[in-house]
Design a protein around this motif. Structure first.
Motif, mmCIF file in Angstrom:
data_model
loop_
_atom_site.group_PDB
_atom_site.id
_atom_site.type_symbol
_atom_site.label_atom_id
_atom_site.label_comp_id
_atom_site.label_asym_id
_atom_site.label_seq_id
_atom_site.Cartn_x
_atom_site.Cartn_y
_atom_site.Cartn_z
ATOM 1 N N ASP A 258 10.630 -15.931 69.246
ATOM 2 C CA ASP A 258 10.683 -15.497 67.850
ATOM 3 C C ASP A 258 9.980 -14.149 67.759
ATOM 4 O O ASP A 258 8.760 -14.054 67.926
ATOM 5 N N GLU A 259 10.758 -13.097 67.500
ATOM 6 C CA GLU A 259 10.202 -11.741 67.443
ATOM 7 C C GLU A 259 9.740 -11.358 66.032
ATOM 8 O O GLU A 259 9.315 -10.235 65.809
ATOM 9 N N ASP A 260 9.813 -12.292 65.120
ATOM 10 C CA ASP A 260 9.446 -12.042 63.721
ATOM 11 C C ASP A 260 8.052 -12.596 63.447
ATOM 12 O O ASP A 260 7.864 -13.483 62.626
ATOM 13 N N VAL A 261 7.039 -12.077 64.172
ATOM 14 C CA VAL A 261 5.699 -12.659 64.113
ATOM 15 C C VAL A 261 4.650 -11.578 63.857
ATOM 16 O O VAL A 261 4.711 -10.484 64.414
ATOM 17 N N ALA A 262 3.704 -11.901 63.001
ATOM 18 C CA ALA A 262 2.528 -11.058 62.775
ATOM 19 C C ALA A 262 1.289 -11.953 62.784
ATOM 20 O O ALA A 262 1.358 -13.129 62.424
ATOM 21 N N LYS A 263 0.177 -11.379 63.203
ATOM 22 C CA LYS A 263 -1.092 -12.121 63.274
ATOM 23 C C LYS A 263 -2.065 -11.579 62.231
ATOM 24 O O LYS A 263 -2.226 -10.371 62.089
ATOM 25 N N VAL A 264 -2.685 -12.489 61.497
ATOM 26 C CA VAL A 264 -3.677 -12.124 60.480
ATOM 27 C C VAL A 264 -5.007 -12.784 60.847
ATOM 28 O O VAL A 264 -5.032 -13.972 61.205
ATOM 29 N N THR A 265 -6.092 -12.031 60.764
ATOM 30 C CA THR A 265 -7.425 -12.590 61.012
ATOM 31 C C THR A 265 -8.313 -12.344 59.794
ATOM 32 O O THR A 265 -8.514 -11.198 59.386
ATOM 33 N N VAL A 266 -8.780 -13.428 59.224
ATOM 34 C CA VAL A 266 -9.706 -13.350 58.085
ATOM 35 C C VAL A 266 -11.115 -13.422 58.661
ATOM 36 O O VAL A 266 -11.528 -14.438 59.219
ATOM 37 N N VAL A 267 -11.851 -12.310 58.538
ATOM 38 C CA VAL A 267 -13.158 -12.160 59.175
ATOM 39 C C VAL A 267 -14.275 -12.498 58.186
ATOM 40 O O VAL A 267 -14.254 -12.073 57.030
#
Length: 413
Positions: A258-267
């Motif tokens: 799946d090339e439709d991926v983003a990563k989010v990090t809540v710090v």
């Protein structure tokens, strides 16, 4: 003889010539004595064209008006297919989703089907007609036109098959069945004769575009006999069933990406009871769907929480977090784009230790960095840089013994 529901995707009806070819196939079923209900997608890339037109007017068009626009694509294809059958001497009628009795949630862009009143379709079948239904669309209780999301025509077909107690639901596409990997990327991928609902659901959720995940959920729930076939050949397809007798010794059934991926990090989230609940309920309330989740703590008071979202949902996720920063109490949000989720799937993984370790070994050997990992009984997923997708998929496909000498054929591209 029986009732068969068929679904034809965009490539299958991408040109007038292909629509006429589909009409010939439907006619052959009628000649065999079957009743046929057909679900059709918009022609070729016409949905993309409509979306592009909307974006030229507004970067963020009204979701209601976008649904109003996009549903016209299927109306073109169903009308043309009905006309094609008329010219061949067969009685056919085209119906929009709402004419076919499909009621959905009052959500634009990704509504779920609530119920189907099949009385109109049954009446048309009793008159001997081929019923052609626009996929991907329905009507809310409030009388608003809605769409089911990309790939929603599969769900339209399966739920109609369940509602009509059809003998079989055939999904026609540009490949001849379900493959061990995307044959566009892995020419050595092999077609599976059978696959279980659970394995197919995992593959669909993990990026295998041959079936929409919600269509597989519906097929499993209502025990719909589901077949994936090519609209370009007469070749037997892949049967999706409750229990599939896979090849002896095959632990992994397929590799998906799946090339439709983003990563989010809540710090810097407060490390308190209820932190995760508040965060993910806030995202859910704003229609942000989250996939892989990792929590990491660097002191007793605060924690970092990373998760993946569809790349198209990244802006919505970031805006939602920013709008609720005060109540959630975090320090900042980091994000990363241009990522791919690569996954291995197989029911044989349950009783075979070391499958995940082999995946990590193969990726390390190819110097592919792993950013996140998610596992279940029958799948392992790794988030990697998008630029290494093809290398990862082909390497894993070979490592688990899925390569065949014969090159897969993809039609319609």
């Amino acid at each position: 003889m029986g009732l068969i529901v068929q679904k034809y995707g965009g490539t299958s009806v991408g040109t007038i010539e292909r629509i006429l070819r589909v009409a010939d196939r439907i006619a052959s079923y009628k000649e065999e004595g079957h009743d046929v209900v057909v679900v059709v997608s918009a022609m070729g890339k016409s949905t993309d064209v409509l979306v592009d037109m909307a974006k030229q007017i507004s970067a963020y068009p009204s979701e209601r008006e976008l649904d109003m626009l996009l549903t016209t694509g299927e109306q073109v294809s169903i009308a043309l297919l009905a006309m094609a059958l008329h010219t061949k001497g067969y009685d056919a009628i085209s119906l929009t989703g709402w004419q076919a009795g499909i009621t959905t949630e009052a959500i634009h862009g990704r509504a779920r089907i609530k119920q189907i009143d099949s009385e109109r379709i049954q009446a048309e079948i009793s008159r001997g007609r081929v019923v052609i239904v626009a996929g991907f669309q329905g009507l809310s209780d409030e009388g608003e036109i809605t769409t089911l999301g990309r790939g929603g025509s599969d769900t339209s077909a399966v739920t109609l098959a369940a509602s009509l107690n059809a003998d079989k639901c055939e999904i026609f596409t540009d490949v001849s069945g379900v493959y061990t990997a995307d044959p566009r990327m892995v020419p050595a991928a092999s077609k599976l004769d059978m696959i279980s609902y659970d394995e197919m659901l995992e593959l669909a959720n993990l990026g295998a575009g041959v079936l929409h995940p919600r269509s597989v959920e519906a097929a499993k729930k209502y025990k719909v006999r589901l077949v994936v076939r090519s609209s370009f050949t007469a070749e037997e397809g892949t049967y999706v069933e409750e229990v599939a007798n896979m090849e002896t010794g095959r632990v992994v059934s397929g590799v998906a990406h799946d090339e439709d991926v983003a990563k989010v990090t809540v710090v810097g989230m407060p490390a308190k009871v209820g932190t995760l609940s508040r965060l993910f309920n806030t995202l859910a309330d704003n229609q942000v769907n989250v996939d892989i989740i990792i929590q990491s703590s660097y002191d007793a008071a605060v924690t970092n929480i990373s998760f993946t979202v569809a790349a198209d949902d990244l802006k919505k996720a970031l805006d939602t977090l920013e709008n609720h920063k005060a109540e959630l109490g975090f320090e900042k949000v980091d994000y990363e784009q241009n990522l791919t989720k690569v996954s291995i799937v197989g029911s044989g993984m349950v009783n075979n230790p070391g499958v995940a370790a082999e995946m990590f070994r193969v990726l390390a050997e190819k110097e592919i960095s792993i950013k996140m990992v998610s596992t279940s009984d029958i799948k392992v997923s790794c988030v990697i840089p998008a630029g290494q997708t093809e290398l990862a998929v082909r390497s894993l496909h070979s490592a688990y013994g899925l390569d065949v000498e014969e090159t897969a054929v993809v039609h319609g591209i």
